[in-house]
Every structure is written in structure tokens, then in C-alpha cells.
Design an enzyme around this catalytic site. Sequence first.
Site, PDB file in Angstrom:
ATOM      1  N   TYR A   1       8.236  -3.168  19.329  1.00 11.97           N
ATOM      2  CA  TYR A   1       8.277  -1.763  18.687  1.00 11.97           C
ATOM      3  C   TYR A   1       9.422  -1.192  18.767  1.00 11.97           C
ATOM      4  CZ  TYR A   1       7.492   0.473  23.179  1.00 11.97           C
ATOM      5  OH  TYR A   1       7.553   1.197  24.851  1.00 11.97           O
TER       6      TYR A   1
ATOM      7  N   ARG B   1     -30.612  22.501 -12.707  1.00 13.29           N
ATOM      8  CA  ARG B   1     -31.470  21.360 -12.852  1.00 13.29           C
ATOM      9  C   ARG B   1     -32.660  21.566 -12.589  1.00 13.29           C
ATOM     10  NH1 ARG B   1     -32.704  16.827 -15.676  1.00 13.29           N
ATOM     11  NH2 ARG B   1     -33.838  15.689 -14.503  1.00 13.29           N
TER      12      ARG B   1
ATOM     13  N   TRP C   1       0.642  -1.311   0.119  1.00 12.92           N
ATOM     14  CA  TRP C   1       0.001   0.002  -0.025  1.00 12.92           C
ATOM     15  C   TRP C   1       0.784   1.456  -0.112  1.00 12.92           C
ATOM     16  CZ3 TRP C   1      -4.880  -1.689  -1.132  1.00 12.92           C
ATOM     17  CH2 TRP C   1      -5.192  -2.692  -0.481  1.00 12.92           C
TER      18      TRP C   1
ATOM     19  N   GLU D   1      -3.468   6.388   6.853  1.00 12.50           N
ATOM     20  CA  GLU D   1      -2.821   7.065   8.028  1.00 12.50           C
ATOM     21  C   GLU D   1      -3.650   6.663   9.250  1.00 12.50           C
ATOM     22  OE1 GLU D   1      -1.040  10.716   7.577  1.00 12.50           O
ATOM     23  OE2 GLU D   1      -0.981  10.306   4.999  1.00 12.50           O
TER      24      GLU D   1
ATOM     25  N   SER E   1     -10.619   4.946  10.862  1.00 14.04           N
ATOM     26  CA  SER E   1     -11.410   5.683  11.689  1.00 14.04           C
ATOM     27  C   SER E   1     -11.188   5.171  13.023  1.00 14.04           C
ATOM     28  CB  SER E   1     -12.825   5.827  11.333  1.00 14.04           C
ATOM     29  OG  SER E   1     -13.083   6.458  10.168  1.00 14.04           O
TER      30      SER E   1
HETATM   31  C1  LIG Z   1      -4.802   4.106  -1.300  1.00 16.88           C
HETATM   32  C2  LIG Z   1      -3.885   3.491  -0.045  1.00 16.88           C
HETATM   33  C3  LIG Z   1      -2.836   4.355   0.207  1.00 16.88           C
HETATM   34  C4  LIG Z   1      -2.015   4.062   1.316  1.00 16.88           C
HETATM   35  N1  LIG Z   1      -0.912   4.572   1.557  1.00 16.88           N
HETATM   36  C5  LIG Z   1       0.340   4.044   2.527  1.00 16.88           C
HETATM   37  C6  LIG Z   1       1.500   4.603   2.715  1.00 16.88           C
HETATM   38  O1  LIG Z   1       1.852   5.614   1.607  1.00 16.88           O
HETATM   39  N2  LIG Z   1       2.262   3.986   3.520  1.00 16.88           N
HETATM   40  C7  LIG Z   1       1.838   3.017   4.419  1.00 16.88           C
HETATM   41  O2  LIG Z   1       2.620   2.802   5.327  1.00 16.88           O
HETATM   42  N3  LIG Z   1       0.751   2.672   4.522  1.00 16.88           N
HETATM   43  C8  LIG Z   1      -0.135   3.104   3.369  1.00 16.88           C
HETATM   44  N4  LIG Z   1      -1.354   2.470   3.371  1.00 16.88           N
HETATM   45  C9  LIG Z   1      -2.085   1.389   4.304  1.00 16.88           C
HETATM   46  C10 LIG Z   1      -2.868   1.999   5.236  1.00 16.88           C
HETATM   47  O3  LIG Z   1      -2.050   2.924   6.209  1.00 16.88           O
HETATM   48  C11 LIG Z   1      -3.784   0.695   6.017  1.00 16.88           C
HETATM   49  O4  LIG Z   1      -4.496   0.243   5.052  1.00 16.88           O
HETATM   50  C12 LIG Z   1      -4.502   1.334   7.401  1.00 16.88           C
HETATM   51  O5  LIG Z   1      -3.630   1.509   8.223  1.00 16.88           O
HETATM   52  C13 LIG Z   1      -5.223  -0.093   7.751  1.00 16.88           C
HETATM   53  O6  LIG Z   1      -4.697  -1.145   7.830  1.00 16.88           O
HETATM   54  P1  LIG Z   1      -5.220  -2.429   7.086  1.00 16.88           P
HETATM   55  O7  LIG Z   1      -5.466  -1.953   6.024  1.00 16.88           O
HETATM   56  O8  LIG Z   1      -4.019  -3.393   7.404  1.00 16.88           O
HETATM   57  O9  LIG Z   1      -6.544  -2.856   7.839  1.00 16.88           O
HETATM   58  P2  LIG Z   1      -6.687  -3.516   9.204  1.00 16.88           P
HETATM   59  O10 LIG Z   1      -5.744  -3.041  10.065  1.00 16.88           O
HETATM   60  O11 LIG Z   1      -6.728  -5.081   8.947  1.00 16.88           O
HETATM   61  O12 LIG Z   1      -8.102  -3.035   9.656  1.00 16.88           O
HETATM   62  C14 LIG Z   1      -9.270  -3.672   9.253  1.00 16.88           C
HETATM   63  C15 LIG Z   1     -10.373  -3.069  10.338  1.00 16.88           C
HETATM   64  O13 LIG Z   1     -10.332  -3.501  11.379  1.00 16.88           O
HETATM   65  C16 LIG Z   1     -10.543  -2.337  12.347  1.00 16.88           C
HETATM   66  N5  LIG Z   1      -9.417  -2.771  13.333  1.00 16.88           N
HETATM   67  C17 LIG Z   1      -8.294  -3.113  13.459  1.00 16.88           C
HETATM   68  N6  LIG Z   1      -7.915  -3.232  14.628  1.00 16.88           N
HETATM   69  C18 LIG Z   1      -8.819  -2.557  15.327  1.00 16.88           C
HETATM   70  C19 LIG Z   1      -8.773  -2.374  16.685  1.00 16.88           C
HETATM   71  N7  LIG Z   1      -7.752  -2.577  17.492  1.00 16.88           N
HETATM   72  N8  LIG Z   1     -10.072  -1.804  17.264  1.00 16.88           N
HETATM   73  C20 LIG Z   1     -10.897  -1.684  16.268  1.00 16.88           C
HETATM   74  N9  LIG Z   1     -10.995  -1.906  15.203  1.00 16.88           N
HETATM   75  C21 LIG Z   1      -9.985  -2.313  14.663  1.00 16.88           C
HETATM   76  C22 LIG Z   1     -10.060  -1.380  11.461  1.00 16.88           C
HETATM   77  O14 LIG Z   1     -10.488   0.113  11.937  1.00 16.88           O
HETATM   78  C23 LIG Z   1     -10.413  -1.657  10.199  1.00 16.88           C
HETATM   79  O15 LIG Z   1     -11.972  -1.088   9.981  1.00 16.88           O
HETATM   80  C24 LIG Z   1      -2.405   2.887   2.254  1.00 16.88           C
HETATM   81  C25 LIG Z   1      -3.610   2.372   2.259  1.00 16.88           C
HETATM   82  C26 LIG Z   1      -4.434   2.589   1.200  1.00 16.88           C
HETATM   83  C27 LIG Z   1      -5.820   2.059   1.003  1.00 16.88           C
END
Ligand SMILES: Cc1cc2nc3c(=O)[nH]c(=O)nc-3n(C[C@H](O)[C@H](O)[C@H](O)COP(=O)(O)OP(=O)(O)OC[C@H]3O[C@@H](n4cnc5c(N)ncnc54)[C@H](O)[C@@H]3O)c2cc1C
Length: 391
Positions: free
Chosen positions: A188, A278, A166, A373, A376
Site C-alpha cells: 500500500y 388501492r 467500475w 464505497e 457491507s
Molecule cells: C455501480 C458501481 C459503481 C462503482 N463506482 C466506483 C467508482 O467510482 N470508483 C471506484 O474506484 N470503484 C467503484 N466501484 C467499485 C466498488 O467499490 C467495488 O465493486 C466494491 O468495492 C467491491 O469490490 P468487488 O466488486 O471487487 O467485490 P469483492 O471485493 O470481490 O467482494 C465480493 C464479496 O466478497 C466479500 N468479501 C471480500 N473480501 C472480504 C473479507 N475480507 N471479509 C469478508 N467478506 C469479504 C465482499 O463483502 C463481497 O460480498 C463501483 C461499483 C459499482 C457496482
Amino acid sequence: MTQSEGVPRSLPLTDLSEDERSFRELVSDFAEKEVRPHVRRMDEEAKMPKDLVEACFGLGLMGIEIPEAHGGAGATFFMSVLAVEQLARVDASVAVLVDVQNTLVNNALLRYATDDQKRRYFPRLAAREVGAYALSEAGSGSDAFALACRATDRGDHYELTGRKLWITNAAEAEVFIVMATLDPAKGYKGITSFLVEKSFPGFAVGKKEDKLGIRASSTCELVLEGCKVPRENVLGEPGKGYKIAIETLNEGRIGIGAQMVGVAQGAFELGLQYAQERQQFGKPIAEFQAVQFLLAELAMKIEAARLMTYNAARLRDAGASFVKEAAMAKLFASRTAEEVTSKVVEIYGGNGFSREYPVEKFFRDQKVGQIYEGTSNMQLMVIAKQLLGRL
Ligand SMILES: Cc1cc2nc3c(=O)[nH]c(=O)nc-3n(C[C@H](O)[C@H](O)[C@H](O)COP(=O)(O)OP(=O)(O)OC[C@H]3O[C@@H](n4cnc5c(N)ncnc54)[C@H](O)[C@@H]3O)c2cc1C
């Protein structure tokens, strides 16, 4: 500051200085003339034109906070927010290109780079080279510090092995901030940031995502196979990469707030115009009170989202605490963008659902604001932690 009987009068949050006003106009003009004509093609082809990236450099949009001594504009974080908002009003992909460069990459270097690293990288990042920020992996998104990309100390260099997912700007970028762990057992505290160049042996940009929105913004996988990174390219201290990630993302969120305000504003302006053109039942649909009230509600929410975003940026520039405000701004602005773009599709009726019209793209582009980033839920967690004093 104006004075009244010796008491300083506070300025409205949206009051812009002369410099800020002219910069906003410059970016807005650029977005209208140089970006808008290409938006549809860029979305369809899922491509960021090279000359548009060059134009962003030419205008000084890629090094807003980089000191003038290193070729940048030496401006404020707030200026970056203004630029991102104005670009997103026209195209969210160009906005995120500029956003990642300024609020994540340059920002991390401003805080953590050595003088030597600043001398080596800032002139390039200000003038011609796109940067990217690589934290996420297939197995670590919200749980960012569970990352598996491995860094091994080889004396004069480190070897990085793993995959990043991503990564915004990856197709255009020359410089990548890559987070990897020196020791997974340390959790970490093993995470370290590296400045990785595209040309380093063992580094490759992998598959590009085919996305719902911000399609012209490249989002790719990074493949590191024994990637050789010179020792002098560690950003900050070994084992302190988590701090860099937290701090840059805290600030980066304000940029995403600005992107979402811009997306909402861009869609809203189209809806406002369309409602006056419109005709149904013999008059413009804007004559119906239901439509008027909807427009009023949406305008109010955009105003609130903008105030929250500007306030977070102004707090950051003032050196005040802004973490809660930044998370709130991103959360609220992304929800606002979702609501506004969805309602504008409805204002357009059937036309809103058609690719012939520009509003469905705003609707697709906004969704990522609730994901990257920090989703929600992650923003809610940051806000709650701040409220409960659990830092
Ligand atoms: C178009 C795009 C561009 C991006 N660009 C970058 C980039 O430049 N650099 C980079 O490093 N990353 C990037 N990302 C990654 C992005 O930061 C992650 O997709 C994001 O942090 C969510 O992680 P995930 O997709 O693994 O979702 P997950 O962490 O698997 O989350 C899935 C769902 O579970 C929920 N969830 C997870 N854990 C918890 C919790 N403890 N409590 C409650 N709810 C929870 C989340 O809110 C979400 O609704 C990008 C993503 C996209 C889609």
C-alpha cells in the site's frame, strides 16, 4: 443557540439552519421539476442527459464545498449530504453523479491538492467539468490496495499503465483521480494518486457497464496505456495515495448513506400514497392494520437511517471523529433502503412488479448501496476495528 437559564439547549440533529433549509428546498424543487419527468427515460436508455448535468452545475450542486474564491458555494459537507438525499428521493443516478463529484473528487482536492492544483481544477469542477474517482480494478475491489495499475517516474512526468473498473461518472468526466502504484513491492505504500485529464495522451474510457440499477449513472472501465501525467499532477505525496483513498472513502460513505436514505424515502412516499388509494375488500389497503404496522416500521427505520447519516455528517463538519459512525450510517441506510424498497414493491402488489409503475426502479437502484464505497462486510470490518481500537 437558544439559552435556558444559562444552559445551552442542544439542537435536534435534524434541525436545519436557514441556509440548509432553503438549500434543501432548492434541490428538492429541482429534483421534482427537472429530474422526475425524465427518470423513466433515463433508466430505460441508461443515459444521463447532458443538459441535466449542466443544470446541476448551474444550480451550484457540483461544487458545494469548493471555496467561493474558486467558484464554488463554500458550503459544508452536510449540505452535500442534503443535496444527495433530496436527489436520490427522485433519482439515485443523479444523486450519485453529485455525490461522487462532491464527497470524493472535490473532497480529495480540498484536503490534498496544492494551491496550484486548486487554482487549476476547482473553477472547472465547480462550473462545468465532471470528476471521477478511480480506485477499483478487476482484481482489486475490497482488497483495494492490491491494485495493479502501474505508475513509472519519467522525470518531468509519470507514465500510467493499467485498467480501472467500475468508474462512476466516467462517461461524463473530464478529470479523474486515478490511484496507481509506483512500486508493487511496497504494497500500500507504493500507491499514489494522480489527477488525470481525459485529454492526456494514453488515456481512454472503455466499456460501459449494463447495470441492474442506477442505470443512468455511467460506470465504465478506464484504459491507461503509457498515459502521460505531468509531475505537478500528483495529488498529495507519492506513496501516500492509500491515505487519500482511506480518508475520502471514509467521508464518501456518508454520502452513500444519504443516497440510500433518499432512495428509501422516495419509495416510502409512493407506498404511503398507494396504500391509501388501492382498494381491496371494499376499503383502502391502508385501513388494514398489517399494512399500517408495515408503514410504521418502515418510517421508523428511515428516521433512524437519516439520524445516523446526519450525525456522521455533522461530526465530520465539526472536525470530530466520525469513521465508525460513517460506516454504521452507510451499512444501516443501505439495509434500510433494501427493506423499504422491497416492502413497497409488495404494497403495490402485482403493480409493484411491473415496469409501468415507479417502485421496481427504486428496488433495483438500492442494491448498489451495499456494494460500492466498501461492501457491507467492509463496513462491518471498519466498525469492528474501531471498536477494538485497531486503527
Ligand atoms: C455501480 C458501481 C459503481 C462503482 N463506482 C466506483 C467508482 O467510482 N470508483 C471506484 O474506484 N470503484 C467503484 N466501484 C467499485 C466498488 O467499490 C467495488 O465493486 C466494491 O468495492 C467491491 O469490490 P468487488 O466488486 O471487487 O467485490 P469483492 O471485493 O470481490 O467482494 C465480493 C464479496 O466478497 C466479500 N468479501 C471480500 N473480501 C472480504 C473479507 N475480507 N471479509 C469478508 N467478506 C469479504 C465482499 O463483502 C463481497 O460480498 C463501483 C461499483 C459499482 C457496482
